[in-house]
Every structure is written in structure tokens, then in C-alpha cells.
Design a protein around this motif. Structure first.
Motif, PDB file in Angstrom:
ATOM      1  N   ALA A 265     -28.457 -22.122-110.585  1.00  0.00           N
ATOM      2  CA  ALA A 265     -29.602 -21.803-111.431  1.00  0.00           C
ATOM      3  C   ALA A 265     -30.221 -20.474-111.026  1.00  0.00           C
ATOM      4  N   ALA A 266     -30.608 -19.700-112.038  1.00  0.00           N
ATOM      5  CA  ALA A 266     -31.447 -18.523-111.819  1.00  0.00           C
ATOM      6  C   ALA A 266     -32.853 -18.896-112.267  1.00  0.00           C
ATOM      7  N   ILE A 267     -33.785 -18.944-111.318  1.00  0.00           N
ATOM      8  CA  ILE A 267     -35.169 -19.311-111.606  1.00  0.00           C
ATOM      9  C   ILE A 267     -35.983 -18.031-111.746  1.00  0.00           C
ATOM     10  N   VAL A 268     -36.604 -17.860-112.892  1.00  0.00           N
ATOM     11  CA  VAL A 268     -37.310 -16.616-113.205  1.00  0.00           C
ATOM     12  C   VAL A 268     -38.800 -16.902-113.362  1.00  0.00           C
ATOM     13  N   LEU A 269     -39.606 -16.324-112.466  1.00  0.00           N
ATOM     14  CA  LEU A 269     -41.053 -16.539-112.484  1.00  0.00           C
ATOM     15  C   LEU A 269     -41.759 -15.415-113.241  1.00  0.00           C
ATOM     16  N   GLU A 270     -43.073 -15.607-113.489  1.00  0.00           N
ATOM     17  CA  GLU A 270     -43.833 -14.689-114.343  1.00  0.00           C
ATOM     18  C   GLU A 270     -43.834 -13.258-113.841  1.00  0.00           C
ATOM     19  N   ASP A 271     -43.810 -13.067-112.527  1.00  0.00           N
ATOM     20  CA  ASP A 271     -43.939 -11.718-111.978  1.00  0.00           C
ATOM     21  C   ASP A 271     -42.589 -11.075-111.671  1.00  0.00           C
TER      22      ASP A 271
END
Length: 487
Positions: A265-271
Motif C-alpha cells: 500500500a501507498a498511504i498518502v496523507l494531506e501534507d
């Protein structure tokens, strides 16, 4: 240097006790190119009787190989690395035709393998034992000293996959040899020609007769027999979780080192840096058509950023080179088989039927599946959980990083994950909670550098690879206790 490992009828031979031989049976297995279905060669369908001969040869040779000095073993490995580079063009051609990888990537794999072999030799030369004084443990005097060194395990069965037929075979062979073991290489049928060429490289470099042997054949006929053979002391396997679980189930008292499937998984956060993130996801998901255990296989992105990320990914997918690697250095190439392409199409159709939004791709020409991106994939879809081993990527939208962690950890797999964020606290928070062997921060999931530990948890593997770790896995400590007379 490769001519005599095959005959005029394109029948390849196996390496046993320093000679290239046909199997007892005259049965051969055709190896056809995924690019044009042309016949590349035929490999022997070896029998159980062949396997018995190979195992005896390997067992006898290992005893002599164990007496060869570390420095001499290292010299042979250095020579192997040199020969790989000297024959890089021919090997790349074989690999490209056999597994449909582009020429540039084939050469890169061979160069990396040469570096791996040299580093393995260097590392083994610098591994040391230890002496342990007895009086450091309560109740014992200083008249005992334990001298600890590492011993080979014996005969290592190295089972390699199709997708990196040179690198993932050599990453098993080189550490095993430096530890003093003999090796029996069983390459994937699609990839066996590359594996046999690699065995010839090691032989030409000076690996003694019987220390490295090869077996080709149908796993359905000899797979169980090989893995349960009493002559095997260690199994190093890279392949599917299904096969890995079977090996684990049927073997007894044999150490296992296994690299299996993944749903990275590539987890992409807001920043997150969106440009950096998109570039890494594209490279991680679509390079070599996603036929890698460490490929990015799902994206878990917070809602606030999802629209913008999907837009960037679509723009970059439109620029991906697709086609036959004979004609261009394509990133997306025909899959290894019709069966593999059929399975990917099943996942695509399931996602479509259950309401996922097809952003781009989804079409197929033969075994070539165009790079595909789905948005709004939900957890009731197969694409959210199953490993496609193809160029299809699901976007799963989440409300926050805790939901991303929960979905990531719900998978049966635990190989790697990526976290994209500019906040180091969030990076460590997520990394500490993910149930995987490796977490990449602001980078795609990938193997290497090769001296880093590489491992999977849950259904993604067993044991730890990486040059030093592999050498240690394929050897064991042996203690000799010196008992001094008390004065």
C-alpha cells in the motif's frame, strides 16, 4: 560460452556434477516467448530419479566445498561477477525474450546482480565469530570459554521466480556458496533459460563440480518431491503465497527462507508532496507491468487530496510507454502468460461490476494489458485485497491515516508499505503501526539496497533476506567450549 548447454534442436541441458546432461527421460518442456510465442528452447522435464542423482551429487560435493577457504570462495564469486558483465548483452537478450522485460531493465538487473555477488563475497570475508567468557553468567567461574563460529547448513534448494530470473537466483546462490553450502537451483520454467545461463556463469568462474547443480521440470510432477527430499537441508524460495504455504505445510525440520506475495500500500496523507508522490506511485505500480512482489498495488489516500492525486496519476499514466520491448524500452509490456492476463482481467471486471470508477485503461491486446487506474475502489472488491501482478492500480479513499492503517493491516499480506507525508511524526506514527517488513517514507515500495534487511510478515514471507542476513540464514552457529583447569 553458452553453446554447449543446449543441443542443435534447441534442447537445453542441466548442470549436474560439473557436466551438462539430459534428463533420464526424453521429455522436454517448451519455453516460448511471451512477446511473440516463438520457441526459445526446450528444457528437460527431469524425473524423480534425476532429482535423486542431483541431491547425492550436491551432498557429496558440499563436504569438499566446506573445506575451501573463504578467500578462495570469494575469488570465484568475484570472477562470476566479472563474467556476468562480460556477457551482459547476450544475457539481456535471453532474458528479454524469455520474460518480456525491456532491454534496459534486463541490463540493469544483470549489473545489479554483479554488484550483489561482489558485495556478498566482501561481506562473507568480514563476518567473524566470537569468544564468550563463562564467568559473565552468574554462578560460573572464568575457566570456560565458548568459541563460536558459523557452519554451513548443507544442501540449499534455491527456487527462483520468473520475474527476476538472474537476480533472484543469484541472491540465493551467492550467499549459500559463501556460507559453504552446495546449491540445487530450481528455476521457474519461464525463466529457466536465464537460470541455466547463470549456472554456466558460476561454473565458468570456477565453482567446483557438484557444488552448483540445476533442476528443470514441472512443479506438478517433481515439486513436492524436491522440497521434501531427505537430501535438502534448507529451502530458499521466492514465489506465490499459495506455493510457499504448501512448501511450509509439507516440509518437516527444514529451515525455510521465503519471499512470497504482497499487496503493498501507498498511504498518502494531506501534507504529501503530490509531484513526488505521483512519480513514485507510477514507477512503483507500472514498471515491468507491476509484475513485482514489491510493486505498489493499492493507494490509500485521504479524501481531501484524492481528486488532485488521481488527476496527476492519470496525466502521468497517459505518458507511459506501452508495447513490445523489442521495439522500445516500454514500462508496460505483455504479461508473462495468458493465464496471468486472464486473472488481471477478472479483477478489472469485478471492480467495474461493483461500481469502481475506471479512470484510464482497462483494455487488453493479447497478453498486453494497458496501464489501468480505478478510483473509488471499496473494500468489497477483489482488487482491494488480491495481488494482480499486473498493471492495474486501485485508489481507496480514506478519511484519515488511522483508517488507512486499519485497511492496510487488514490484508493477509505484509511485505512493504509506503507513507507519503512531510510530517516526520506522522511518518513514524504510521510506520510503527503497519504490519509489514519494511516501510518506505516518501518513496515507492522496492527491494534494496541489497544489504538492507528484506522480509515479509504474515502471508508475505518467512525469514530475513539481505546479503548479511541471507548468509547468516544459510549457516548456523557452532560452539566449541574450552574447559580450562582451575588453578
Amino acid at each position: 560460452m553458452f553453446n554447449y548447454i543446449k543441443d542443435e534442436n534447441r534442447g537445453f541441458k542441466n548442470l549436474m556434477n560439473g557436466e551438462w546432461i539430459d534428463g533420464i527421460s526424453s521429455n522436454l518442456i517448451d519455453v516460448n516467448s511471451p512477446l511473440d510465442n516463438s520457441l526459445l528452447g526446450r528444457v528437460p522435464a527431469m524425473t524423480k530419479e534425476d532429482v535423486d542423482l542431483v541431491m547425492k551429487t550436491a551432498k557429496d560435493a558440499q563436504k569438499k566445498w566446506n573445506s575451501v577457504t573463504i578467500s578462495k570462495r570469494a575469488e570465484i564469486l568475484y570472477k562470476s561477477a566479472e563474467l556476468l558483465l562480460e556477457n551482459i548483452d547476450e544475457l539481456a537478450e535471453v532474458m528479454m525474450m524469455e520474460i518480456a522485460k525491456d532491454r534496459k531493465s534486463c541490463k540493469s538487473e544483470i549489473s545489479r546482480t554483479a554488484d550483489f555477488i561482489k558485495f556478498t563475497a566482501d561481506t562473507a570475508k568480514n563476518l567473524t565469530g566470537e569468544s564468550i567468557p563463562g564467568d559473565s553468567f552468574p554462578g560460573f567461574k572464568n575457566n570456560k570459554i565458548s568459541i563460536v563460529k558459523r557452519e554451513p547448513i548443507g544442501v540449499v534448494l534455491a527456487i527462483s521466480p520468473f520475474n527476476y530470473p538472474i537476480n533472484l537466483a543469484a541472491s540465493k546462490i551467492a550467499p549459500a556458496l559463501m556460507a559453504g553450502n552446495s546449491v540445487v537451483l530450481k528455476p521457474s520454467t519461464q525463466g529457466s533459460l536465464s537460470g541455466l545461463h547463470l549456472a554456466r556463469i558460476f561454473q565458468q568462474a570456477g565453482v567446483p563440480s557438484g557444488v552448483l547443480n540445476t533442476i528443470t521440470g514441472r512443479s506438478s510432477e517433481i515439486g513436492d518431491y524436491i522440497t521434501t527430499h531427505k537430501g535438502i537441508n534448507f529451502i530458499n524460495f521466492t514465489g506465490s503465497t499459495e506455493v510457499g504455504k504448501r512448501i511450509s505445510k509439507i516440509t518437516s525440520m527444514v529451515p525455510l527462507l521465503m519471499e512470497l506475495g504482497g499487496k503493498d500500500a501507498a498511504i498518502v496523507l494531506e501534507d504529501a508532496d503530490l509531484e513526488l508522490t505521483a512519480n513514485n506511485i507510477i514507477a512503483g505500480a507500472y514498471s515491468y507491468s507491476g509484475q513485482r512482489c514489491t510493486a505498489v498495488k493499492r493507494v490509500l489516500v485521504v479524501d481531501k487530496l484524492a481528486d488532485e492525486l488521481v488527476k496527476k496519476l492519470k496525466e502521468k499514466i497517459e505518458k507511459i510507454t506501452v508495447g513490445n520491448p523489442l521495439e522500445a524500452d516500454a514500462d508496460v509490456v505483455p504479461l508473462i502468460s495468458s493465464k496471468a492476463a486472464d486473472f488481471v482481467c477478472e479483477l478489472i471486471e469485478d471492480a467495474r461490476e461493483k461500481g469502481a470508477d475506471l479512470v484510464i485503461g482497462g483494455n487488453r491486446e493479447g497478453n498486453l494489458i494497458y496501464p489501468t487506474l480505478f478510483d473509488n475502489v471499496t473494500t468489497d472488491m477483489r482488487l482491494a485485497w488480491e495481488e494482480p501482478f499486473g498493471p492495474v492500480l486501485p485508489i481507496i479513499r480514506v478519511k484519515d491515516m488511522d483508517e488507512a492503517i486499519e485497511i492496510a493491516n487488514r490484508s493477509e499480506y505484509g511485505l512493504q508499505s509506503s507513507i507519503f507525508t512531510e510530517n516526520i511524526d506522522n511518518a513514524f506514527y504510521v510506520a510503527d503501526k503497519l504490519e509489514v517488513g519494511t516501510v518506505q517514507v516518501n518513496n515507492k515500495t522496492e527491494r534494496g539496497p541489497d544489504h538492507f534487511p528484506f522480509l515479509g510478515v504474515k502471508s508475505s514471507g518467512m525469514g530475513t533476506q539481505g546479503i548479511r542476513y541471507s548468509i547468516e540464514s544459510m549457516s548456523r552457529p557452532k560452539a566449541t567450549v574450552i574447559n580450562l583447569r582451575e588453578r
